[in-house]
Scaffold this active site. Sequence first.
Site, PDB file in Angstrom:
ATOM      1  N   ALA A 106       0.868  -1.118   0.059  1.00  0.00           N
ATOM      2  CA  ALA A 106       0.575   0.217  -0.072  1.00  0.00           C
ATOM      3  C   ALA A 106       0.766   1.310   0.163  1.00  0.00           C
ATOM      4  O   ALA A 106       2.043   1.393   0.438  1.00  0.00           O
ATOM      5  CB  ALA A 106      -0.888   0.034   1.602  1.00  0.00           C
ATOM      6  N   LYS A 107       0.445   2.598  -0.060  1.00  0.00           N
ATOM      7  CA  LYS A 107       1.208   3.730  -0.008  1.00  0.00           C
ATOM      8  C   LYS A 107       2.332   3.508   0.708  1.00  0.00           C
ATOM      9  O   LYS A 107       3.297   4.387   0.767  1.00  0.00           O
ATOM     10  CB  LYS A 107      -0.163   5.274   0.310  1.00  0.00           C
ATOM     11  CG  LYS A 107      -0.516   5.188  -1.331  1.00  0.00           C
ATOM     12  CD  LYS A 107      -1.362   6.728  -1.161  1.00  0.00           C
ATOM     13  CE  LYS A 107      -1.700   6.932  -2.138  1.00  0.00           C
ATOM     14  NZ  LYS A 107      -3.272   7.654  -2.670  1.00  0.00           N
TER      15      LYS A 107
END
Length: 316
Positions: free
Chosen positions: A246-247
Amino acid sequence: MISWKSIRGRLAPSPTGAQHVGNARTYLIAWLSARSQGGRLVLRMEDIDSPRIKPGAAQQAVEDLVWLGLDWDDGPVAQTERLVLYEQALATLAGQELVYPCTCTRTDVERAASAPHQEHEGPTYPGTCAHRRAADAAALGDQPFAWRFRVHDQPITFLDGYRGTTTLNPRNQAGDFVVWKSAGTPAYQLAVVVDDALMGVTEVVRGDDLLPSTPRQYLLYRALGHLPPKFAHVPLVVGPDGRRLAKRHGDTRLASLRAAGVKPEALIGLLAWSCGWLERVQSITAKELAPRFRLDTIPPQPFVLTPQLLDAIGYR
Ligand SMILES: [Zn+2]
């Protein structure tokens, strides 16, 4: 009996955001599985989750796949162009009394559910509206309602191409599940089954985060009179903290790698090494990997993507 000539796989990006290294690994495995058997592939945009769809993300996904060297024979086909097919499937289910209208809000379901919440899935539906018949929908007037599929307490066993024999009870996954949302759009489970069935998809290779969906999809295949495809659920890519990519793990978007000058063969080589098809990380194309492809060398644990590995392929 399906002959090798009729193998048909699919690539199904969801344009809810940019495609990242984790998506690339799953696409590579799915692509190689079909191509190494002489099979065909369809590209399908899973774009019915309208509030979450990002403008331009579908076009971006196409560019990412082209950059990776993963091609397809049919498509891109967008789910938003196929709503009539999902409506027909819903009517088939309603005609068999396999679905009923549910007026519960999310809060109602959470309040009534005693079982602990499933990760990503929300609570198991407690069956509040299960007494209704399909025809009761007409009497609901303007009240918003979803359609739920009736699930019996019966385990489903299937042969997963990667995991082997797998048994799951759909009752324990989500209970009676939504096939049509109160917003008036089909739910993922219904759309994906209708598409795979009508597009003649014979094998579905996807991330194991979707494993809990499979028994629900089996029920839909059966109810709609189609044969399920062969499924293979492969481990995901995680960050150094063991959580799904994820980010927070930095920018692993394929577009960013491309913009930074990373060569697609370098990324393919890293992914191939992570799947046990190469002894070390080296540049290779997806096409060149076809003779090396096998599912059983892919490690059962998730692939941990570290900054060092990205650095090794020239992403810095
Ligand atoms: Zn309800």
